[in-house]
Scaffold this motif. Structure first.
Motif, PDB file in Angstrom:
ATOM      1  N   SER A  31      56.134   5.554  13.463  1.00 23.86           N
ATOM      2  CA  SER A  31      56.434   4.251  14.166  1.00 23.86           C
ATOM      3  C   SER A  31      57.119   4.529  15.576  1.00 23.86           C
ATOM      4  O   SER A  31      56.858   3.529  16.294  1.00 23.86           O
ATOM      5  CB  SER A  31      57.649   3.537  13.402  1.00 23.86           C
ATOM      6  OG  SER A  31      58.937   4.320  13.131  1.00 23.86           O
ATOM      7  N   ILE A  32      57.474   5.728  15.725  1.00 30.41           N
ATOM      8  CA  ILE A  32      58.104   5.896  17.200  1.00 30.41           C
ATOM      9  C   ILE A  32      57.269   5.827  18.224  1.00 30.41           C
ATOM     10  O   ILE A  32      57.482   5.276  19.470  1.00 30.41           O
ATOM     11  CB  ILE A  32      59.161   7.291  17.218  1.00 30.41           C
ATOM     12  CG1 ILE A  32      60.292   7.228  16.190  1.00 30.41           C
ATOM     13  CG2 ILE A  32      59.303   7.637  18.665  1.00 30.41           C
ATOM     14  CD1 ILE A  32      61.035   8.325  16.169  1.00 30.41           C
ATOM     15  N   ILE A  35      56.443   2.315  18.977  1.00 29.31           N
ATOM     16  CA  ILE A  35      57.968   1.588  19.724  1.00 29.31           C
ATOM     17  C   ILE A  35      57.850   2.109  21.148  1.00 29.31           C
ATOM     18  O   ILE A  35      58.246   1.180  22.293  1.00 29.31           O
ATOM     19  CB  ILE A  35      58.915   2.022  19.016  1.00 29.31           C
ATOM     20  CG1 ILE A  35      59.245   1.459  17.729  1.00 29.31           C
ATOM     21  CG2 ILE A  35      60.225   1.690  19.813  1.00 29.31           C
ATOM     22  CD1 ILE A  35      60.193   2.051  16.584  1.00 29.31           C
ATOM     23  N   PHE A  36      57.612   3.364  21.474  1.00 29.74           N
ATOM     24  CA  PHE A  36      57.810   4.055  22.679  1.00 29.74           C
ATOM     25  C   PHE A  36      56.494   3.025  23.623  1.00 29.74           C
ATOM     26  O   PHE A  36      56.903   2.904  24.649  1.00 29.74           O
ATOM     27  CB  PHE A  36      57.270   5.550  22.699  1.00 29.74           C
ATOM     28  CG  PHE A  36      57.106   5.963  23.855  1.00 29.74           C
ATOM     29  CD1 PHE A  36      58.195   6.065  24.750  1.00 29.74           C
ATOM     30  CD2 PHE A  36      55.687   6.323  24.562  1.00 29.74           C
ATOM     31  CE1 PHE A  36      58.190   6.855  26.128  1.00 29.74           C
ATOM     32  CE2 PHE A  36      55.613   7.199  25.690  1.00 29.74           C
ATOM     33  CZ  PHE A  36      56.942   7.092  26.621  1.00 29.74           C
ATOM     34  N   THR A  37      55.347   2.838  23.336  1.00 29.21           N
ATOM     35  CA  THR A  37      54.346   2.146  23.994  1.00 29.21           C
ATOM     36  C   THR A  37      54.930   0.776  24.249  1.00 29.21           C
ATOM     37  O   THR A  37      54.689   0.451  25.296  1.00 29.21           O
ATOM     38  CB  THR A  37      53.100   2.043  23.214  1.00 29.21           C
ATOM     39  OG1 THR A  37      52.584   3.325  22.651  1.00 29.21           O
ATOM     40  CG2 THR A  37      51.868   1.516  23.838  1.00 29.21           C
ATOM     41  N   LEU A  38      55.531   0.141  23.504  1.00 26.80           N
ATOM     42  CA  LEU A  38      56.200  -1.228  23.585  1.00 26.80           C
ATOM     43  C   LEU A  38      57.202  -1.079  24.916  1.00 26.80           C
ATOM     44  O   LEU A  38      57.372  -2.012  25.770  1.00 26.80           O
ATOM     45  CB  LEU A  38      56.705  -1.716  22.616  1.00 26.80           C
ATOM     46  CG  LEU A  38      55.700  -2.285  21.652  1.00 26.80           C
ATOM     47  CD1 LEU A  38      56.568  -2.819  20.141  1.00 26.80           C
ATOM     48  CD2 LEU A  38      54.801  -3.233  21.833  1.00 26.80           C
ATOM     49  N   LEU A  39      58.021  -0.024  24.814  1.00 31.09           N
ATOM     50  CA  LEU A  39      59.262   0.238  25.915  1.00 31.09           C
ATOM     51  C   LEU A  39      58.246   0.456  27.161  1.00 31.09           C
ATOM     52  O   LEU A  39      58.876  -0.291  28.114  1.00 31.09           O
ATOM     53  CB  LEU A  39      59.811   1.558  25.396  1.00 31.09           C
ATOM     54  CG  LEU A  39      60.921   1.973  26.608  1.00 31.09           C
ATOM     55  CD1 LEU A  39      61.987   0.899  26.377  1.00 31.09           C
ATOM     56  CD2 LEU A  39      61.518   3.179  26.143  1.00 31.09           C
ATOM     57  N   CYS A  60      56.431  11.065  24.148  1.00 26.74           N
ATOM     58  CA  CYS A  60      56.842  10.699  22.995  1.00 26.74           C
ATOM     59  C   CYS A  60      57.674  11.840  22.570  1.00 26.74           C
ATOM     60  O   CYS A  60      58.759  11.338  21.961  1.00 26.74           O
ATOM     61  CB  CYS A  60      55.721  10.406  22.084  1.00 26.74           C
ATOM     62  SG  CYS A  60      54.545   8.917  22.220  1.00 26.74           S
ATOM     63  N   TYR A  63      60.923  11.426  24.367  1.00 26.14           N
ATOM     64  CA  TYR A  63      61.580  10.312  23.807  1.00 26.14           C
ATOM     65  C   TYR A  63      62.364  10.459  22.489  1.00 26.14           C
ATOM     66  O   TYR A  63      63.523  10.091  22.138  1.00 26.14           O
ATOM     67  CB  TYR A  63      60.653   9.153  23.732  1.00 26.14           C
ATOM     68  CG  TYR A  63      61.211   7.658  23.376  1.00 26.14           C
ATOM     69  CD1 TYR A  63      62.143   7.140  23.942  1.00 26.14           C
ATOM     70  CD2 TYR A  63      60.691   7.190  22.044  1.00 26.14           C
ATOM     71  CE1 TYR A  63      62.526   5.889  23.633  1.00 26.14           C
ATOM     72  CE2 TYR A  63      61.534   6.106  21.550  1.00 26.14           C
ATOM     73  CZ  TYR A  63      62.465   5.413  22.347  1.00 26.14           C
ATOM     74  OH  TYR A  63      62.956   4.236  21.912  1.00 26.14           O
ATOM     75  N   SER A 151      47.782   4.796  18.664  1.00 27.53           N
ATOM     76  CA  SER A 151      48.469   3.795  19.451  1.00 27.53           C
ATOM     77  C   SER A 151      48.030   3.835  21.024  1.00 27.53           C
ATOM     78  O   SER A 151      48.512   3.202  21.871  1.00 27.53           O
ATOM     79  CB  SER A 151      50.028   4.460  19.531  1.00 27.53           C
ATOM     80  OG  SER A 151      50.235   5.564  20.014  1.00 27.53           O
TER      81      SER A 151
END
Length: 280
Positions: A31-32, A35-39, A60, A63, A151
């Protein structure tokens, strides 16, 4: 007999915990990257200079394993909390604390008695600790890599210009963005720190209840985040504090030395403890 015990430890662990551990790791690490891509996408809204930046596998990793910068009290700055970094370390410690707890009773106690050597039993546990740690990080890297592919992240160790966005390093303190040396911290130093922590946890598990030992190690890790001294080796496992990334960072080889020293120290302490512990 030692080899048989070590192989039995590894076999039983994989049989009993592999599926459960893999599911937990998969849910966390897969999932990370998303989430990182959205950040990063949200960062582009406020900083147009990030439009051409493509998130990478290295981004990633930083992060996830970056942690927080070295804490210095500043009344005008909010205190950072290394939630994700703590979660990664505590997950591994939690998954590895279950087996030693079982080994001190029932079937595990029978194995210890039949081995006729508490030292061989403990040596087997050391092999098990190393194998468990390596397996944990190997699964983590595999899941992160596959998630990056899905992703749309670039499979590269290159770190992008938005490094301060994902790692708490001051802009004028960033060092070696174009270097991949930080990957050594992730591949070498992080497992060494984890193995040292697991040896600490094993010693505490032989002295107090394993569940309480886990709580003590969790508190120790939290202290490591805010007190960057050799006594708290956890801070060496924060990649953003490495001298490969930060001019004011901690030395990589120093971290390796202290991690190895702590591993030996607590292994011999466990050896002493198991030799006098009443297991019946």
């Amino acid at each position: 007999m030692f080899c048989k015990i070590a192989l039995m430890d590894i076999k039983r662990t994989f049989q009993e915990n592999l599926v459960r551990s893999f599911i937990i790791e998969f849910v966390l690490f897969s999932s990370i990257p998303f989430i990182f891509t959205l950040l990063v996408e949200n960062g582009r809204v406020t900083d147009p200079a990030l439009f051409d930046c493509v998130p990478t596998y290295g981004d990633c990793l930083l992060y996830i394993f970056g942690g927080i910068k070295i804490y210095k009290y500043d009344p005008n700055e909010s205190i950072q909390f290394p939630a994700l970094w703590l979660l990664v370390f505590l997950l591994c410690l939690q998954l590895t604390t279950i087996y030693p707890e079982k080994e001190q009773r029932d079937f595990g106690l029978q194995i210890l008695v039949r081995s006729h050597s508490r030292q061989k039993w403990l040596f087997a546990k050391e092999i098990w600790i190393i194998c468990s740690c390596v397996t944990y990080f190997a699964i983590a890297h595999l899941v992160i890599l596959l998630s990056c592919l899905v992703s749309g992240c670039s499979i590269s160790l290159q770190l992008n210009e938005y490094l301060p966005l994902i790692a708490p390093i001051e802009g004028n303190d960033v060092l070696g963005r174009d270097s991949n040396k930080y990957f050594l911290v992730i591949m070498v130093l992080l497992p060494m720190v984890m193995i040292a922590l697991e040896n600490m946890q094993l010693f505490l598990s032989l002295s107090i209840r394993p569940s309480l030992a886990f709580v003590v190690i969790a508190a120790y890790l939290l202290l490591s985040a805010y007190f960057p001294i050799p006594l708290f080796i956890g801070h060496y496992g924060m990649v953003c504090r490495s001298n490969f990334l930060s001019r004011s960072g901690v030395d990589f080889f120093e971290g390796c030395l202290y991690s190895f020293t702590f591993t030996l120290l607590f292994f011999f302490a466990s050896l002493r403890r198991i030799s006098v512990k009443n297991l019946l």
